[in-house]
Design an enzyme around this catalytic site. Structure first.
Site, short mmCIF file in Angstrom:
data_model
loop_
_atom_site.label_atom_id
_atom_site.label_comp_id
_atom_site.label_asym_id
_atom_site.label_seq_id
_atom_site.Cartn_x
_atom_site.Cartn_y
_atom_site.Cartn_z
N LYS A 118 -23.43 -22.73 37.30
CA LYS A 118 -22.30 -21.78 37.38
C LYS A 118 -21.01 -22.51 37.72
O LYS A 118 -19.95 -22.22 37.18
CB LYS A 118 -22.60 -20.70 38.42
CG LYS A 118 -23.66 -19.72 37.95
CD LYS A 118 -24.04 -18.72 39.02
CE LYS A 118 -24.83 -19.34 40.14
NZ LYS A 118 -25.67 -18.49 40.93
N SER A 125 -29.23 -23.67 39.56
CA SER A 125 -28.60 -22.36 39.59
C SER A 125 -27.15 -22.47 40.06
O SER A 125 -26.22 -21.95 39.43
CB SER A 125 -29.42 -21.45 40.53
OG SER A 125 -28.74 -20.26 40.80
N ARG A 148 -36.90 -15.22 39.61
CA ARG A 148 -37.28 -15.98 40.82
C ARG A 148 -37.31 -15.05 42.02
O ARG A 148 -38.17 -15.19 42.90
CB ARG A 148 -36.28 -17.12 41.05
CG ARG A 148 -36.41 -18.25 40.06
CD ARG A 148 -35.22 -19.18 40.13
NE ARG A 148 -35.03 -19.73 41.46
CZ ARG A 148 -33.85 -20.10 41.95
NH1 ARG A 148 -32.75 -19.99 41.25
NH2 ARG A 148 -33.76 -20.59 43.17
N HIS A 202 -17.97 -25.01 46.75
CA HIS A 202 -19.06 -24.03 46.81
C HIS A 202 -19.69 -24.09 48.19
O HIS A 202 -19.93 -25.18 48.71
CB HIS A 202 -20.14 -24.33 45.75
CG HIS A 202 -21.31 -23.40 45.87
ND1 HIS A 202 -21.30 -22.13 45.34
CD2 HIS A 202 -22.50 -23.54 46.50
CE1 HIS A 202 -22.46 -21.53 45.63
NE2 HIS A 202 -23.20 -22.36 46.34
N ASP A 262 -29.00 -18.50 34.01
CA ASP A 262 -29.19 -18.44 35.46
C ASP A 262 -29.38 -17.00 35.92
O ASP A 262 -30.23 -16.72 36.76
CB ASP A 262 -27.99 -19.06 36.20
CG ASP A 262 -28.16 -18.88 37.70
OD1 ASP A 262 -29.15 -19.41 38.24
OD2 ASP A 262 -27.35 -18.20 38.35
N1 URA Z 1 -27.54 -19.22 45.29
C1 URA Z 1 -27.57 -19.37 43.93
O1 URA Z 1 -26.57 -19.19 43.25
N2 URA Z 1 -28.75 -19.70 43.37
C2 URA Z 1 -29.88 -19.92 44.07
O2 URA Z 1 -30.89 -20.24 43.48
C3 URA Z 1 -29.84 -19.77 45.47
C4 URA Z 1 -28.65 -19.43 46.06
#
Ligand code: URA
Length: 426
Positions: free
Chosen positions: A187, A183, A168, A82, A161
């Protein structure tokens, strides 16, 4: 559970139990806890932070709000990477097939462009026919057969999320390390991974501007992954200039194809190999990073990684040989000479958006043919009038040109280029 009491406890800086956090997320996902209470909770987390135990509990609750991928044990480790994102950040495209060539399973679930940073799915969609909306069943079938897949998250993956991120975004609660950690990790961990490598970027084109902030985020991501039994490590990397020469969509795919054919820019190659080596070591496939790097370089040079990429693209409905559209080139120069001292990389990302290669609004369509080619890097000596960048544009592009011109600053004295990989966190 008393939602108001949990919000008040967090407001007052007390640690919540995993059960309290699980009930909050469960209630919110089911629609039983309204947005205004969840927004208050998110703001309390922003102001008071969370312990590692709380962050892991939040990640776990968000992960289990949806489906997780389940894999038969066939001896091939499941790994992924990631990146926190940047301009020209395209390592996912060569990395997935490279790792598959080394016997890994790579169920890579990626995202779209976010603000000035590009998105892997948008780039891949410049390949005619390429599908990024695979079902869970298709992901599993292709990973089983080909070894890798790069696709979008279905609605079934971490729905908490998606709901919380939307909230947010409009309540000034994005900038919180525990919320960002939960977050991202919810995922990624829904992919059912054995190992995860993180590319945490800092600099003018990154979400985290300072290396200290990037380090704190990397620490939180690594600790959370490790606590959840996934072998996790992070590289802190530079985003004070674009990665590689290209920023956009089709132009980035072209650059990745060049890399997979044994060409391509050196920085893109070395970061791809460094991230791949971390993944192979974390997965227990290699004992030493140096040996893993040698193996990955061999897979690139042999053309096997290119063949694997072509196989993955075909399995996802795409045709890598079909021509990808390119808009008309137009050079940008400045009447300044000296050494390139800094590049406001975010401005380059905004210029790509102005050209149509990114989104100003969620529903905007992307023009895959536009983009920017960098012609200089930090530390290069330039004469007045020498082109600094080339825009690929459909027509007049005054706004984008102004942004690119303003992105460069010069020094009369030599400038050392920034190191690409700053630190490893494990
Ligand atoms: N990328 C994400 O997937 N979540 C966040 O909170 C910030 C950046």
């Amino acid at each position: 559970m008393n939602t108001v009491a949990s919000i008040a406890a967090k407001r007052d800086g007390r640690e919540l139990s995993p059960d309290e956090i699980a009930s909050l997320i469960d209630g919110f996902t089911r629609g039983e806890i309204p947005d205004y209470q969840m927004a208050a909770f998110a703001m309390a987390v922003c102001c008071r932070g969370m312990s590692l135990r709380e962050t892991a509990a939040l990640t776990e609750a968000m992960l289990h709000s949806g489906v997780t991928l389940d894999w038969p044990d066939d001896g091939r480790p499941r790994v992924d990477k990631h990146s926190t994102g940047g301009i020209g950040d395209k390592t996912s495209l060569p990395l997935a097939p490279l790792l598959a060539c080394c016997g890994m399973r790579v169920p890579m679930i990626s995202g779209r462009g976010l603000g000035p940073t590009g998105g892997t799915l948008d780039k891949l969609e410049s390949i005619p026919g390429f599908r990024t909306d695979l079902s869970t069943h298709e992901i599993q079938r292709i990973v089983d057969r080909v070894g890798c897949v790069i696709t979008g998250a279905s609605d079934e993956i971490a729905p908490a999320d998606r709901k919380l991120y939307a909230l947010r975004d409009v309540t000034a609660t994005v900038a919180s390390i525990p919320l960002i950690t939960a977050s991202i990790m919810s995922k990624k961990l829904a992919e059912g991974l054995d190992a995860l490598v993180l590319d945490v970027k800092h600099g003018s084109g990154a979400f985290m501007k300072s290396v200290d902030d990037a380090r704190a985020l990397a620490r939180s991501l690594v600790d959370t992954g490790t606590r959840m039994d996934v072998a996790t490590a992070a590289l802190l990397t530079d985003m004070n200039q674009p990665l590689g020469w290209m920023a956009g969509n089709a132009v980035e795919v072209d650059e990745c194809v060049a890399l997979l054919r044994g060409e391509g820019p050196e920085d893109l190659k070395s970061l791809t190999i460094a991230l791949g080596a971390e993944a192979l070591v974390l997965a227990g496939e290699s004992r030493h990073r140096e040996a893993a790097e040698t193996r990955l370089a061999r897979e690139l040079e042999s053309g096997r990684a290119y063949e694997k990429f072509r196989e993955m693209v075909a399995a996802q409905g795409g045709d890598l040989e079909a021509p990808r559209e390119a808009a008309k080139p137009r050079n940008v120069s400045r009447d300044k000479s000296g050494y390139v001292e800094s590049i406001d990389t975010e401005k380059l990302g905004l210029a790509v958006i102005e050209l149509g290669g990114g989104r100003k609004h969620k529903e905007d369509r992307i023009d895959h043919a536009v983009g920017i080619e960098m012609l200089v890097r930090i530390g290069d000596q330039v004469e007045s009038g020498r082109p600094l960048a080339r825009l690929f544009t459909r027509g007049p592009c005054d706004e984008a040109t102004l942004l690119v011109e303003a992105a460069f600053s010069f020094s009369p004295l030599p400038v050392a280029p920034p190191p690409l990989i700053v630190e490893r966190i494990a």
